[in-house]
Design a protein around this motif. Structure first.
Motif, PDB file in Angstrom:
ATOM      1  N   VAL A   1      14.786  -1.745  -9.757  1.00 18.49           N
ATOM      2  CA  VAL A   1      13.783  -0.812  -9.237  1.00 18.49           C
ATOM      3  C   VAL A   1      14.436   0.491  -8.783  1.00 18.49           C
ATOM      4  CG1 VAL A   1      12.128  -0.409  -7.375  1.00 18.49           C
ATOM      5  CG2 VAL A   1      12.168  -2.616  -8.555  1.00 18.49           C
ATOM      6  N   LYS A   2      13.855   1.596  -9.220  1.00 15.36           N
ATOM      7  CA  LYS A   2      14.222   2.917  -8.716  1.00 15.36           C
ATOM      8  C   LYS A   2      13.102   3.402  -7.812  1.00 15.36           C
ATOM      9  CE  LYS A   2      15.408   7.631 -10.183  1.00 15.36           C
ATOM     10  NZ  LYS A   2      15.628   8.533 -11.346  1.00 15.36           N
ATOM     11  N   VAL A   3      13.452   3.954  -6.655  1.00 17.71           N
ATOM     12  CA  VAL A   3      12.449   4.323  -5.661  1.00 17.71           C
ATOM     13  C   VAL A   3      12.233   5.829  -5.641  1.00 17.71           C
ATOM     14  CG1 VAL A   3      11.786   4.196  -3.227  1.00 17.71           C
ATOM     15  CG2 VAL A   3      13.131   2.344  -4.251  1.00 17.71           C
ATOM     16  N   TYR A   4      10.970   6.227  -5.694  1.00  5.06           N
ATOM     17  CA  TYR A   4      10.549   7.611  -5.471  1.00  5.06           C
ATOM     18  C   TYR A   4       9.824   7.623  -4.128  1.00  5.06           C
ATOM     19  CZ  TYR A   4      11.719   8.674 -10.306  1.00  5.06           C
ATOM     20  OH  TYR A   4      12.394   8.865 -11.497  1.00  5.06           O
ATOM     21  N   ARG A   5      10.318   8.460  -3.186  1.00  4.40           N
ATOM     22  CA  ARG A   5       9.865   8.341  -1.801  1.00  4.40           C
ATOM     23  C   ARG A   5       9.238   9.630  -1.285  1.00  4.40           C
ATOM     24  NH1 ARG A   5      15.520   6.756   0.787  1.00  4.40           N
ATOM     25  NH2 ARG A   5      14.370   7.223   2.694  1.00  4.40           N
ATOM     26  N   LYS A   6       8.348   9.434  -0.306  1.00  2.00           N
ATOM     27  CA  LYS A   6       7.781  10.564   0.420  1.00  2.00           C
ATOM     28  C   LYS A   6       7.574  10.147   1.876  1.00  2.00           C
ATOM     29  CE  LYS A   6       2.770   9.860  -0.025  1.00  2.00           C
ATOM     30  NZ  LYS A   6       2.504   9.985   1.430  1.00  2.00           N
TER      31      LYS A   6
ATOM     32  N   PRO B   1       3.164  16.070  -5.027  1.00  6.75           N
ATOM     33  CA  PRO B   1       4.544  16.454  -5.375  1.00  6.75           C
ATOM     34  C   PRO B   1       5.373  15.271  -5.887  1.00  6.75           C
ATOM     35  CG  PRO B   1       3.903  17.385  -3.259  1.00  6.75           C
ATOM     36  CD  PRO B   1       2.838  16.400  -3.624  1.00  6.75           C
ATOM     37  N   LEU B   2       5.170  14.080  -5.321  1.00  9.39           N
ATOM     38  CA  LEU B   2       5.928  12.916  -5.772  1.00  9.39           C
ATOM     39  C   LEU B   2       5.532  12.527  -7.193  1.00  9.39           C
ATOM     40  CD1 LEU B   2       8.024  10.794  -4.851  1.00  9.39           C
ATOM     41  CD2 LEU B   2       6.098   9.333  -4.245  1.00  9.39           C
TER      42      LEU B   2
ATOM     43  N   VAL C   1       7.717  12.260 -10.622  1.00 15.96           N
ATOM     44  CA  VAL C   1       7.692  11.120 -11.540  1.00 15.96           C
ATOM     45  C   VAL C   1       7.394  11.593 -12.959  1.00 15.96           C
ATOM     46  CG1 VAL C   1       6.412   9.028 -12.139  1.00 15.96           C
ATOM     47  CG2 VAL C   1       7.114   9.434  -9.772  1.00 15.96           C
ATOM     48  N   ALA C   2       6.449  12.534 -13.089  1.00 15.74           N
ATOM     49  CA  ALA C   2       6.118  13.059 -14.415  1.00 15.74           C
ATOM     50  C   ALA C   2       7.326  13.727 -15.056  1.00 15.74           C
ATOM     51  CB  ALA C   2       4.956  14.048 -14.304  1.00 15.74           C
TER      52      ALA C   2
END
Length: 562
Positions: free
Chosen positions: A531-536, A544-545, A549-550
């Motif tokens: 798993v790779k995490v994209y955080r806010k 914006p997150l 990702v896009a």
């Protein structure tokens, strides 16, 4: 209301009737003075908590005057207090029929309707009270409660502010205003409310706890932990404060103290987690060589998937392991954990789970306390849940039939909603930049009824999100795991969909909050290496997150790999 004058007075005073409520009249029909005296006595008994004596006296009054509004109202209040809400409604209705202009009667009716969950009716009755008596603070407080329960947070905040403008010292309104502001993500204002309350009630565990909750929401974990600790110094067995303290420690990466506090989850006062009533002693870290251990799942499917990661540690320690889990996970767990007996959760439990050869039992969420004391103790793996290989191949063939492009599964929310939970989830309508990406075939992983959302996205963004034919993503979890494993990538917030993807070792992007405890103070989820995490941050928008990702997805399609 025929009462012997030498009999004990039904009001419970301990005196004879002729010396108490019957002193103004003779045996037989009571006088007006008797009625009023008995009513006054009944009210005093109710205020003192003498509920049985109150009921006896009210029923004596109603035997003489069946339509007496005050006696019906007081008996309705008594029924409401002991949870007999339908009876309370009937009694309040009788009181109002005799005295329809009495605002107090109508407000009590509204409160009973509120407790029954009949919010629209409760709102109508409360508004009727306020129309007749706009300055009735109690009615405005009830209206604020109703509006909050309906999710109309801004309207509720407005009404609580009006209560406080009329009654600045109303601590209940100030506390509820703070909680409603928190739910509406106005955390600075909520904190201001609780700071005012602490000046008035410095030793209130509720106020200290709520202050900690707001600070945690604001991701000020060290300060939040201090408020929870202050509450616990006053009330050491306060399960909710222990549980919140666990969150603070785990977010900070202090796993030893975090897992210890997490053990209080079954003793929460608000939304306690159900504990299975097995009679075996709870395992406390003793040697498991030659012993049998019953591990039982708890909370939701996502939690069982997450904590199941430690099951084989107990098996490798020499234990004979028996697992009770959500029935939808039995096939997947049986295949994934060789040598482990797996049973679906039933009530009462399966007979095997009550046999005398079991030495210990343990809730599944407590495995981490013993086997994952540090972040470094989490093993690297390519997936600990094993879908059926033939079903993985079946879904790979179906995905190939959809045409060229990366096959990306998406989920955007949980079925369980609420003000706190919704902060973790997106709406599919926010995914425009992702869904418009060329070179990607999108596949639906969102379980439950999401047809309307899929149709709206198709019309709005001009993209088809494909649905696996004949697959019920909610109930057929073994096959859902196989589909997930067959994908090139899964993208989801922190739900069971993300957990399943990580547990089968599929490349996964998690849309997450900085304050999520499952990252355990890292920038990843230690349970799931894939798993790779994209955080806010908590209060930040998702746009914006999702744009980030896009961009990452565009780069991946350009390279042609995850």
């Amino acid at each position: 209301m025929t009462i012997s004058r030498n009999a004990p007075c039904p009001c419970g005073s301990g005196k004879k009737y002729k010396q108490c409520c019957g002193r103004e009249g003779q045996a037989g029909a009571p006088s007006g003075g008797e009625i009023q005296a008995a009513l006054q006595q009944a009210r005093q008994l109710f205020q003192n908590g003498a509920l049985q004596q109150t009921e006896i006296l009210c029923r004596k009054l109603l035997a003489a005057q069946p339509d007496n509004p005050d006696a019906n109202h007081l008996l309705g209040q008594l029924a409401h207090r002991v949870g007999k809400l339908d009876a309370a409604l009937e009694l309040f209705g009788r009181a109002l029929a005799a005295r329809p202009d009495q605002p107090g009667f109508r407000l009590d009716l509204a409160n009973a309707l509120f407790d029954l969950g009949r919010l629209e009716q409760a709102e109508r009755e409360t508004l009727a009270v306020l129309k007749r008596k706009p300055g009735m603070t109690g009615a405005r407080f009830t209206l604020a409660l109703i509006l909050r329960s309906q999710g109309r947070l801004d309207d509720s905040i407005r009404e609580y502010r009006r209560v406080l403008s009329e009654a600045p010292g109303n601590v209940g309104a100030l506390n509820n205003l703070g909680m409603t502001l928190k739910e509406a993500n106005h955390c600075e204002e909520a904190l201001s409310c609780f700071e005012k309350l602490i000046k008035v009630q410095p030793d209130s565990v509720v106020v200290l706890f709520n202050t900690g909750v707001v600070l945690r929401r604001m991701e000020r974990f060290a300060e939040a932990a201090e408020y929870f600790a202050r509450a616990l110094r006053i009330k050491p067995d306060y399960g909710d404060a222990h549980f919140e303290l666990a969150w603070c420690f785990l977010v900070a990466g202090d796993l030893r103290r975090g897992w210890e506090e997490y053990g209080w989850r079954f003793r929460k006062e608000e939304m306690p987690i159900a504990k299975r009533a097995f009679s075996f002693p709870e395992w406390q870290g003793e040697s498991l060589a030659g012993k049998s251990l019953l591990i039982w799942g708890e909370q939701g499917v996502g939690d069982e998937i997450l904590f199941a990661e430690g099951i084989m540690d107990a098996r490798q320690a020499g234990a004979r392991v028996i697992v009770e889990c959500e029935a939808r996970l039995v096939a997947l767990f049986t295949r994934s954990f060789p040598g482990v007996e797996v049973y679906g959760r039933e009530n009462p439990p399966h007979p095997r789970l009550q046999q005398a050869d079991i030495d210990y039992q343990l809730p599944m969420g407590s495995l981490a306390r013993w086997y994952r004391p540090t972040v470094e103790s989490f093993p690297a793996h390519r997936g600990y849940l094993k879908p059926a290989s033939e079903r993985v191949e079946h879904w790979k063939a179906w995905l190939a039939s959809l045409g060229p492009g990366l096959k990306v599964g998406i989920s955007w929310r949980s079925m369980k909603r609420g003000a706190d939970r919704d902060s973790y989830y997106t709406e599919l309508s926010q995914w425009g930049e992702v869904l418009k990406m060329a070179g990607v075939v999108f596949v639906n992983l969102q379980y439950g009824d999401c047809r309307a959302e899929l149709d709206e996205a198709s019309q709005r963004f001009g993209v088809e999100i494909h649905e696996a034919p004949g697959l019920n993503l909610k109930d057929e979890l073994d096959d859902a795991a196989a589909l997930t494993k067959a994908l090139d990538l899964a993208i989801a917030p922190n739900t069971s969909v993300f957990g399943m993807a990580g547990a089968v070792g599929a490349p996964t992007w998690l849309l997450n909050l900085d304050s999520d405890w499952t990252m355990l103070g890292t920038d990843r989820v230690p349970w799931f290496p894939s798993v790779k995490v994209y955080r806010k941050s908590w209060g930040e928008p998702w746009a914006p997150l999702l744009a980030q990702v896009a961009g990452a997805l565009n780069e991946m399609t350009r390279k042609g790999k995850a």
